[in-house]
Scaffold this active site. Structure first.
Site, short mmCIF file in Angstrom:
data_model
loop_
_atom_site.label_atom_id
_atom_site.label_comp_id
_atom_site.label_asym_id
_atom_site.label_seq_id
_atom_site.Cartn_x
_atom_site.Cartn_y
_atom_site.Cartn_z
N SER A 6 72.75 -103.74 -37.91
CA SER A 6 73.46 -104.74 -38.73
C SER A 6 74.92 -104.87 -38.30
O SER A 6 75.17 -105.34 -37.19
CB SER A 6 73.31 -104.38 -40.21
OG SER A 6 73.57 -105.51 -41.00
N ASP A 15 68.62 -105.69 -36.16
CA ASP A 15 68.87 -106.60 -37.28
C ASP A 15 70.36 -106.92 -37.37
O ASP A 15 71.01 -106.70 -38.39
CB ASP A 15 68.40 -105.99 -38.61
CG ASP A 15 67.59 -107.03 -39.40
OD1 ASP A 15 67.32 -106.77 -40.59
OD2 ASP A 15 67.27 -108.10 -38.85
N HIS A 74 65.70 -105.59 -44.13
CA HIS A 74 66.90 -105.04 -43.50
C HIS A 74 66.91 -103.52 -43.54
O HIS A 74 67.32 -102.84 -42.60
CB HIS A 74 68.13 -105.60 -44.22
CG HIS A 74 69.36 -105.57 -43.39
ND1 HIS A 74 69.43 -105.98 -42.08
CD2 HIS A 74 70.62 -105.13 -43.70
CE1 HIS A 74 70.65 -105.82 -41.63
NE2 HIS A 74 71.40 -105.30 -42.58
C1 LIG Z 1 75.72 -105.46 -53.49
C2 LIG Z 1 76.33 -104.88 -52.27
N1 LIG Z 1 76.53 -105.85 -51.17
C3 LIG Z 1 77.60 -105.23 -50.37
C4 LIG Z 1 78.27 -106.23 -49.47
C5 LIG Z 1 75.29 -106.05 -50.33
C6 LIG Z 1 74.59 -104.68 -50.06
N2 LIG Z 1 73.63 -104.76 -48.94
C7 LIG Z 1 72.21 -104.74 -49.28
C8 LIG Z 1 71.82 -103.33 -49.61
C9 LIG Z 1 72.17 -102.04 -48.88
C10 LIG Z 1 71.31 -101.68 -50.04
C11 LIG Z 1 70.82 -100.37 -50.58
C12 LIG Z 1 71.18 -99.19 -49.93
C13 LIG Z 1 70.77 -97.98 -50.48
C14 LIG Z 1 70.02 -97.99 -51.67
C15 LIG Z 1 69.58 -96.68 -52.25
F1 LIG Z 1 69.32 -96.82 -53.54
F2 LIG Z 1 68.47 -96.29 -51.62
F3 LIG Z 1 70.55 -95.77 -52.08
C16 LIG Z 1 69.68 -99.16 -52.33
C17 LIG Z 1 70.07 -100.39 -51.78
C18 LIG Z 1 72.20 -102.61 -50.86
C19 LIG Z 1 70.39 -102.85 -49.73
C20 LIG Z 1 74.07 -104.85 -47.66
O1 LIG Z 1 75.25 -104.79 -47.42
C21 LIG Z 1 73.06 -105.00 -46.49
N3 LIG Z 1 73.80 -104.72 -45.25
C22 LIG Z 1 73.83 -103.48 -44.70
S1 LIG Z 1 72.99 -102.21 -45.48
C23 LIG Z 1 73.32 -100.75 -44.50
C24 LIG Z 1 73.11 -99.54 -45.34
C25 LIG Z 1 74.02 -99.24 -46.36
C26 LIG Z 1 73.80 -98.15 -47.20
C27 LIG Z 1 72.67 -97.38 -46.99
F4 LIG Z 1 72.48 -96.33 -47.78
C28 LIG Z 1 71.77 -97.65 -45.97
C29 LIG Z 1 71.99 -98.73 -45.15
N4 LIG Z 1 74.48 -103.19 -43.57
C30 LIG Z 1 75.20 -104.15 -42.92
O2 LIG Z 1 75.81 -103.88 -41.88
C31 LIG Z 1 75.22 -105.46 -43.50
C32 LIG Z 1 74.54 -105.72 -44.65
C33 LIG Z 1 74.71 -107.07 -45.05
C34 LIG Z 1 75.53 -107.67 -44.11
C35 LIG Z 1 75.91 -106.69 -43.05
#
Ligand SMILES: CCN(CC)CCN(C[C@]12C[C@](c3ccc(C(F)(F)F)cc3)(C1)C2)C(=O)Cn1c(SCc2ccc(F)cc2)nc(=O)c2c1C=CC2
Length: 407
Positions: A247, A270, A325
């Site tokens: 990402s 991704d 993702h």
């Molecule tokens: C509302 C928050 N809002 C923030 C801007 C969007 C939040 N979001 C979707 C999420 C990450 C999610 C997630 C994690 C972990 C649990 C758990 F419960 F398992 F811990 C649940 C739910 C919340 C799915 C993303 O940011 C997606 N994303 C990611 S996720 C990378 C990641 C982060 C934390 C982790 F533990 C594992 C992986 N990396 C990127 O580089 C980019 C994006 C979007 C664009 C660029």
């Protein structure tokens, strides 16, 4: 360290012939220093234990900030759901000296940190790679730490701290840096472009540190570690170096390839293209494999990925059916089916099958562009999307893309 990290099930171990060890290195202690978790082929060592997946509570706090949920509430949930998991690698197991290994530098996504992609990193290490999963200090990760000198430190009693994250030097005080959310009205592109430049510099810094270790220079690990870093002397083939990321870490792959030609190719998982300036695209000369999920991508993002297409440099794209993702980070293995689906941590495809396809396509691409003499070319068809669970290129409808192209 955390609760009793008793659960060794969950994150799948590497499938390759090597046992996998891991160790943390921080050089130097400042926020400008390099901090990464090294995964490497190790000697079988029954006495080594597998470290906790989440190294300390502060990472859960950072995750709570990132998810915009209350820290104490989140700590209880995360400890209950994830507090007991271990990483599929042996902590500070002796390095297996066996010729020169190729090197992969791995860059985590927004809100993540260095330990969350252990299924990918352990798989590569089990196949005979050394993998450095960097922890970025650009405030894009959930949490990270560094140290500052504090002359009053000697008098204070040392707070009870986890063994392997206590500094060796006495007068260093640990400082935590947490995820920085976009401020209302703040322009996203300039923040993210500054961050991707810093991320690329941090990947290059990790490469330089490993180059020094490889040439026998002694480095001082700020963290208390029993691991003998000098055992890596002459063990890396730095002509066979790649950069990989998920990402935001995928954008970091492209920025890093552009800045450092020592990296011979990139694997971008991704990828989030938003942080990148398109004018750097012609300066990227190395092959790139884009591995996309089916649900995360959108037309604008794919159109920008397509701008990296080239007739002369190998650029490949595949999409894994039924993935989301979060099919790339370790969470995808750790959450029960229904919670996983609701939280979009799991897609429709079995997470082990999705990870297998992604890792095998990556290994085939790395063999091809790092000229490895392994048998990963058996998975070449995956690079062209030849599998019932793969789509060559993208699932984002071509017509949709075409029309967007002209408006
Ligand atoms: C509302 C928050 N809002 C923030 C801007 C969007 C939040 N979001 C979707 C999420 C990450 C999610 C997630 C994690 C972990 C649990 C758990 F419960 F398992 F811990 C649940 C739910 C919340 C799915 C993303 O940011 C997606 N994303 C990611 S996720 C990378 C990641 C982060 C934390 C982790 F533990 C594992 C992986 N990396 C990127 O580089 C980019 C994006 C979007 C664009 C660029």
């Amino acid at each position: 360290v955390m609760g009793n990290c008793s659960n060794t099930l969950g994150i799948p171990p590497g499938k390759g012939p090597h046992q996998v060890g891991c160790a943390d290195l921080m050089v130097d202690h400042t926020v400008q220093g390099s901090f990464f978790r090294l995964y490497y082929p190790c000697e079988p060592s029954p006495s080594s234990e597998k470290p906790c997946w989440i190294p300390s509570q502060e990472y859960f706090d950072g995750l709570a900030d990132f998810m915009k949920i209350n820290r104490s509430f989140a700590e209880r949930i995360f400890n209950y759901l994830y507090g007991s998991y271990r990483i599929p690698a042996f902590w500070e197991a002796p390095f297996k000296s066996n010729g020169k290994y190729p090197l992969v530098i791995f860059s985590h996504g927004l809100g993540a940190f260095r330990t969350l992609y252990s299924a990918i990193c352990a798989e590569l290490a089990s196949r005979g790679f050394v993998v450095a999963s960097v922890e970025h200090r650009d405030e894009s990760g959930s949490a990270t730490f560094y140290f500052k000198e504090n002359s009053q430190m000697q008098q204070q009693a040392h707070q009870a701290d986890t063994k392997n994250s206590k500094p060796v030097q006495e007068n260093l005080e640990k400082v935590w840096m947490y995820y920085r959310a976009l401020k209302p009205g703040e322009e996203e592109f300039s923040l993210r472009n500054n961050q991707v430049q810093q991320r690329a510099n941090e990947c290059i810094r990790a490469l330089k540190i490993l180059d020094e270790i490889n040439s026998g220079k002694s480095v001082t690990n700020v963290l208390q570690s029993e691991f003998d870093w000098s055992s890596l002397k002459n063990s890396l083939d730095l002509c066979k170096t790649a950069v990989m990321g998920h990402s935001f870490g995928g954008a970091t792959v492209i920025e890093t390839l552009c800045k450092e030609l020592t990296f011979k190719c990139g694997v971008a998982l991704d990828t989030w293209m938003v942080p990148l300036k398109e004018e750097i695209f012609p300066n990227v000369k190395q092959p790139i494999l884009f591995i996309n999920s089916e649900k995360f991508q959108w037309a604008g993002n794919i159109i920008r990925m397509r701008k990296l297409d080239s007739a002369s440099i190998q650029r490949k794209m595949i999409t894994i059916r039924g993935t989301v993702h979060q099919s790339f980070p370790d969470f995808t293995f750790l959450t029960g089916n229904w919670i996983g689906k609701v939280l979009k941590l799991k897609g429709d495809i079995d997470p082990h099958l999705a990870m297998d396809l992604s890792n095998k396509a990556s290994l085939a691409f790395l063999q091809r562009h790092l000229s490895l003499d392994k048998d990963f070319n058996q998975w070449d068809p995956l690079i062209d999307g030849k599998d019932e669970n793969l789509i060559p290129g993208t699932n984002i409808h071509a017509t949709h893309l075409a029309t967007l192209q002209y408006f």
